[in-house]
Design a protein around this motif. Structure first.
Motif, PDB file in Angstrom:
ATOM      1  N   ARG A  26       0.827  -1.210   0.000  1.00  0.00           N
ATOM      2  CA  ARG A  26       0.000   0.000   0.000  1.00  0.00           C
ATOM      3  C   ARG A  26       0.863   1.264   0.000  1.00  0.00           C
ATOM      4  N   LEU A  27       1.993   1.220   0.706  1.00  0.00           N
ATOM      5  CA  LEU A  27       2.907   2.364   0.682  1.00  0.00           C
ATOM      6  C   LEU A  27       3.478   2.572  -0.720  1.00  0.00           C
ATOM      7  N   HIS A  28       3.897   1.469  -1.368  1.00  0.00           N
ATOM      8  CA  HIS A  28       4.386   1.579  -2.748  1.00  0.00           C
ATOM      9  C   HIS A  28       3.290   2.148  -3.657  1.00  0.00           C
ATOM     10  N   GLY A  29       2.088   1.632  -3.513  1.00  0.00           N
ATOM     11  CA  GLY A  29       0.996   2.055  -4.379  1.00  0.00           C
ATOM     12  C   GLY A  29       0.639   3.514  -4.197  1.00  0.00           C
ATOM     13  N   ALA A  30       0.532   3.957  -2.942  1.00  0.00           N
ATOM     14  CA  ALA A  30       0.170   5.351  -2.685  1.00  0.00           C
ATOM     15  C   ALA A  30       1.242   6.302  -3.220  1.00  0.00           C
ATOM     16  N   ALA A  31       2.512   5.980  -2.951  1.00  0.00           N
ATOM     17  CA  ALA A  31       3.593   6.843  -3.420  1.00  0.00           C
ATOM     18  C   ALA A  31       3.645   6.894  -4.945  1.00  0.00           C
ATOM     19  N   THR A  32       3.345   5.781  -5.595  1.00  0.00           N
ATOM     20  CA  THR A  32       3.358   5.742  -7.051  1.00  0.00           C
ATOM     21  C   THR A  32       2.218   6.561  -7.633  1.00  0.00           C
ATOM     22  N   LEU A  33       1.064   6.516  -7.009  1.00  0.00           N
ATOM     23  CA  LEU A  33      -0.044   7.356  -7.462  1.00  0.00           C
ATOM     24  C   LEU A  33       0.312   8.839  -7.355  1.00  0.00           C
ATOM     25  N   LEU A  34       1.066   9.202  -6.332  1.00  0.00           N
ATOM     26  CA  LEU A  34       1.447  10.603  -6.145  1.00  0.00           C
ATOM     27  C   LEU A  34       2.499  11.062  -7.159  1.00  0.00           C
ATOM     28  N   VAL A  35       3.161  10.112  -7.817  1.00  0.00           N
ATOM     29  CA  VAL A  35       4.123  10.468  -8.861  1.00  0.00           C
ATOM     30  C   VAL A  35       3.428  11.110 -10.058  1.00  0.00           C
ATOM     31  N   VAL A  36       2.192  10.688 -10.357  1.00  0.00           N
ATOM     32  CA  VAL A  36       1.502  11.158 -11.566  1.00  0.00           C
ATOM     33  C   VAL A  36       1.294  12.673 -11.536  1.00  0.00           C
ATOM     34  N   PRO A  37       0.694  13.255 -10.496  1.00  0.00           N
ATOM     35  CA  PRO A  37       0.565  14.719 -10.502  1.00  0.00           C
ATOM     36  C   PRO A  37       1.911  15.432 -10.407  1.00  0.00           C
ATOM     37  N   GLN A  38       2.872  14.842  -9.693  1.00  0.00           N
ATOM     38  CA  GLN A  38       4.183  15.469  -9.576  1.00  0.00           C
ATOM     39  C   GLN A  38       4.813  15.677 -10.944  1.00  0.00           C
ATOM     40  N   PHE A  39       4.804  14.642 -11.775  1.00  0.00           N
ATOM     41  CA  PHE A  39       5.460  14.749 -13.070  1.00  0.00           C
ATOM     42  C   PHE A  39       4.580  15.456 -14.098  1.00  0.00           C
ATOM     43  N   THR A  40       3.262  15.372 -13.955  1.00  0.00           N
ATOM     44  CA  THR A  40       2.394  16.138 -14.850  1.00  0.00           C
ATOM     45  C   THR A  40       2.661  17.626 -14.694  1.00  0.00           C
ATOM     46  N   VAL A  41       2.870  18.063 -13.456  1.00  0.00           N
ATOM     47  CA  VAL A  41       3.142  19.481 -13.196  1.00  0.00           C
ATOM     48  C   VAL A  41       4.560  19.843 -13.624  1.00  0.00           C
ATOM     49  N   SER A  42       5.559  19.072 -13.162  1.00  0.00           N
ATOM     50  CA  SER A  42       6.948  19.474 -13.373  1.00  0.00           C
ATOM     51  C   SER A  42       7.382  19.383 -14.831  1.00  0.00           C
ATOM     52  N   VAL A  43       6.941  18.349 -15.543  1.00  0.00           N
ATOM     53  CA  VAL A  43       7.400  18.160 -16.921  1.00  0.00           C
ATOM     54  C   VAL A  43       6.902  19.275 -17.830  1.00  0.00           C
ATOM     55  N   PHE A  44       5.659  19.735 -17.611  1.00  0.00           N
ATOM     56  CA  PHE A  44       5.064  20.681 -18.549  1.00  0.00           C
ATOM     57  C   PHE A  44       4.905  22.089 -17.972  1.00  0.00           C
ATOM     58  N   ALA A  45       5.538  22.350 -16.814  1.00  0.00           N
ATOM     59  CA  ALA A  45       5.409  23.681 -16.213  1.00  0.00           C
ATOM     60  C   ALA A  45       5.985  24.762 -17.121  1.00  0.00           C
ATOM     61  N   LEU A  46       7.193  24.529 -17.643  1.00  0.00           N
ATOM     62  CA  LEU A  46       7.812  25.530 -18.510  1.00  0.00           C
ATOM     63  C   LEU A  46       6.997  25.726 -19.785  1.00  0.00           C
ATOM     64  N   VAL A  47       6.552  24.615 -20.385  1.00  0.00           N
ATOM     65  CA  VAL A  47       5.792  24.706 -21.634  1.00  0.00           C
ATOM     66  C   VAL A  47       4.463  25.423 -21.389  1.00  0.00           C
ATOM     67  N   PHE A  48       3.833  25.176 -20.239  1.00  0.00           N
ATOM     68  CA  PHE A  48       2.571  25.845 -19.913  1.00  0.00           C
ATOM     69  C   PHE A  48       2.770  27.357 -19.831  1.00  0.00           C
ATOM     70  N   LEU A  49       3.816  27.763 -19.128  1.00  0.00           N
ATOM     71  CA  LEU A  49       4.057  29.202 -18.982  1.00  0.00           C
ATOM     72  C   LEU A  49       4.395  29.848 -20.326  1.00  0.00           C
ATOM     73  N   VAL A  50       5.093  29.114 -21.190  1.00  0.00           N
ATOM     74  CA  VAL A  50       5.452  29.659 -22.500  1.00  0.00           C
ATOM     75  C   VAL A  50       4.244  29.680 -23.437  1.00  0.00           C
ATOM     76  N   ASP A  51       3.525  28.555 -23.514  1.00  0.00           N
ATOM     77  CA  ASP A  51       2.422  28.435 -24.474  1.00  0.00           C
ATOM     78  C   ASP A  51       1.163  29.175 -24.032  1.00  0.00           C
ATOM     79  N   GLU A  52       0.810  29.018 -22.748  1.00  0.00           N
ATOM     80  CA  GLU A  52      -0.468  29.528 -22.262  1.00  0.00           C
ATOM     81  C   GLU A  52      -0.376  30.928 -21.659  1.00  0.00           C
ATOM     82  N   ARG A  53       0.771  31.229 -21.042  1.00  0.00           N
ATOM     83  CA  ARG A  53       0.876  32.516 -20.359  1.00  0.00           C
ATOM     84  C   ARG A  53       1.750  33.509 -21.127  1.00  0.00           C
TER      85      ARG A  53
END
Length: 389
Positions: free
Chosen positions: A210-237
Motif C-alpha cells: 500500500r505504501l508503494h501504491g500510494a507513493a506511485t499514485l502521487l508520482v503522476v501529478p508530480q510529473f504532470t506538473v513538473s514536466v510541462f510547467a515551462l511549456v505551460f508558462l510559455v504556451d499559455e501565459r
C-alpha cells in the motif's frame, strides 16, 4: 579514526553524495526544460515529452542492477563509474542527430546515472547513526528538486545557443561529480551478518504494498506538473523560457524545503502516513484550482502552478522513510529498490501520456485528471501507528 573524524567524514560523504545526486537529477529529471528547444527542431510536444522520459526509463531498467553491484563491490566505485559513464554518453550526444539516436543516448545516460540513486542512499544508511539518519536522508531527498532547479536555471539560456551546448554542460557536470566521488568518498563499514532489522518478509502483509501504491499514485501529478510547467508558462501565459526558468527553479528549491519540513513534521507527529495524507489532500485541492484556472485562461493559474509544484513533491521523502522503517534493516534495501523502480517506471510514462492528453484536450483537463490521483493515494495509504505509519 576518532568519533570527531567519523562525524566530519559522514557529513562530507553526505555533501558529496548530494552533489552526485543533484548532477544526475539535473539530467534525469531536468530534460523537460529542453522541450522548447526540441520543439524548435520540429518535434511535436508528444515526441519531445517522450525524449524527456527516456532517462527515467533507463533508470528503471538498471536501478536494481546498480543496487546489487553496490552490495557486492561498494558504493564509491559504483557511484563514480555510473556518473562517469552517463557524463560521457551526454557528451557524445552533442554530436547526435535524429530522434531515435538521441533517445537511445538519453536512455543509456539515464541507465548509467541510476547508480546515484542506488548508491547514495546506501552511503547515508552506512555512515549515519539512527539518530541522525532521518535528517540526512531528508537532505539527500532534496537532491531531486535541487537538481531540477539547477536544470531550470541552466538549460533554457544554454539551449538558446543550441541543444548541444546544454547537453555538453550536463555531461561535464556528471563527469566532474564522478571524479569528486572517486577522490573523496569512502565506503562505510559493513554490518556483520544478521545485524539489525526484521528478518521476516514484510511483504507478507499489505502495508508495504500500500505504501508503494500510494507513493506511485502521487508520482503522476508530480510529473504532470513538473514536466510541462515551462511549456505551460510559455504556451499559455506567453512567458519566455529564460524568464520562466528562474521562477521554476525557485519552485524546485521551495519543493526541497517542503520535503525537509514534511520530514520534520512527521518526526514531531510520530507518523509518516498522517502528514502524507494531509499533504495529498491539499495537493488535490491546488491541482483542482490549477485546472480551473487553465480552463478559464486565468492568470491565477500561474500561482496555482507554483503551489502545485511545491506540494506535489512534498511527500516523496515521507514515503521513502515509511518504507524503510516498516521494512527494517534486513529488507530496507530491497524495499527501497522496488519503491524507486515502480515510481520511476510510472514517471517514465507520465510525460508522453500527459503530453498526448494536453495536445488533444488542453492543459486544464490534464490537470483535472492529475487532481484525482492524490485522492486515490489517500484511499490506498495504510493507517497510522507502528513503523512506517
Amino acid at each position: 579514526m576518532g568519533d570527531d573524524q567519523d562525524g566530519q567524514q559522514r557529513w562530507i560523504v553526505l555533501a558529496v553524495g548530494m552533489v552526485a545526486m543533484i548532477s544526475g537529477c539535473a539530467f534525469q529529471f531536468g530534460l523537460p526544460y529542453l522541450i522548447p528547444a526540441l520543439r524548435d527542431e520540429g518535434l511535436s510536444l508528444s515526441q519531445a515529452g517522450l525524449l524527456a522520459a527516456c532517462p527515467t526509463a533507463g533508470l528503471v531498467l538498471t536501478l536494481a542492477a546498480w543496487g546489487a553491484a553496490a552490495d557486492r563491490w561498494g558504493e564509491r566505485w559504483v557511484l563514480a563509474s555510473g556518473l562517469g559513464l552517463g557524463g560521457l554518453v551526454l557528451l557524445a550526444a552533442t554530436t547526435v542527430h535524429g530522434t531515435v539516436a538521441l533517445g537511445a543516448c538519453f536512455l543509456l545516460a539515464g541507465a548509467a546515472g541510476a547508480s546515484a540513486h542506488a548508491s547514495s542512499g546506501r552511503l547515508i544508511l552506512g555512515w549515519f547513526p539512527a539518530r541522525q539518519r532521518g535528517l540526512a536522508m531528508g537532505l539527500r531527498q532534496t537532491s531531486l528538486p535541487l537538481g531540477v532547479a539547477l536544470a531550470a536555471l541552466l538549460l533554457p539560456p544554454l539551449a538558446a545557443h543550441g541543444r548541444a551546448t546544454a547537453l555538453a554542460v550536463l555531461g561535464a557536470l556528471s563527469t566532474a561529480s564522478a571524479l569528486l566521488v572517486a577522490a573523496v568518498v569512502r565506503d562505510p563499514a559493513r554490518p556483520g551478518p544478521g545485524a539489525g532489522g526484521r528478518a521476516a518478509n514484510p511483504y507478507r502483509t499489505p502495508v508495504l504494498w500500500r505504501l508503494h501504491g500510494a507513493a506511485t499514485l502521487l508520482v503522476v501529478p508530480q510529473f504532470t506538473v513538473s514536466v510541462f510547467a515551462l511549456v505551460f508558462l510559455v504556451d499559455e501565459r506567453g512567458w519566455s523560457p529564460s524568464t520562466a526558468g528562474p521562477l521554476l527553479a525557485g519552485v524546485q528549491v521551495a519543493g526541497a524545503g517542503a520535503r525537509l519540513a514534511a520530514g520534520r513534521w512527521s518526526d514531531l507527529a510520530g507518523s509518516r502516513t498522517g502528514p502524507m495524507r494531509r499533504l495529498a489532500l491539499t495537493a488535490a485541492a491546488v491541482l483542482a484550482a490549477l485546472a480551473a484556472g487553465a480552463l478559464a485562461h486565468s492568470a491565477a493559474a500561474t500561482a496555482a502552478l507554483m503551489a502545485a509544484g511545491v506540494l506535489t513533491v512534498s511527500t516523496n521523502g515521507l514515503s521513502f522513510t515509511a518504507v524503510a522503517e516498516y521494512a527494517g534493516g534486513a529488507w530496507a534495501g530491497r524495499a527501497l529498490g522496488l519503491h524507486t523502480t515502480v515510481q520511476n517506471a510510472v514517471a517514465a510514462g507520465v510525460a508522453p501520456t500527459a503530453g498526448a492528453l494536453i495536445g488533444a484536450a488542453g492543459y486544464g483537463w490534464a490537470y483535472a485528471l492529475a487532481a484525482v490521483f492524490p485522492l486515490l493515494a489517500v484511499a490506498v495509504l495504510p493507517g497510522g501507528g507502528g513503523r512506517g505509519g
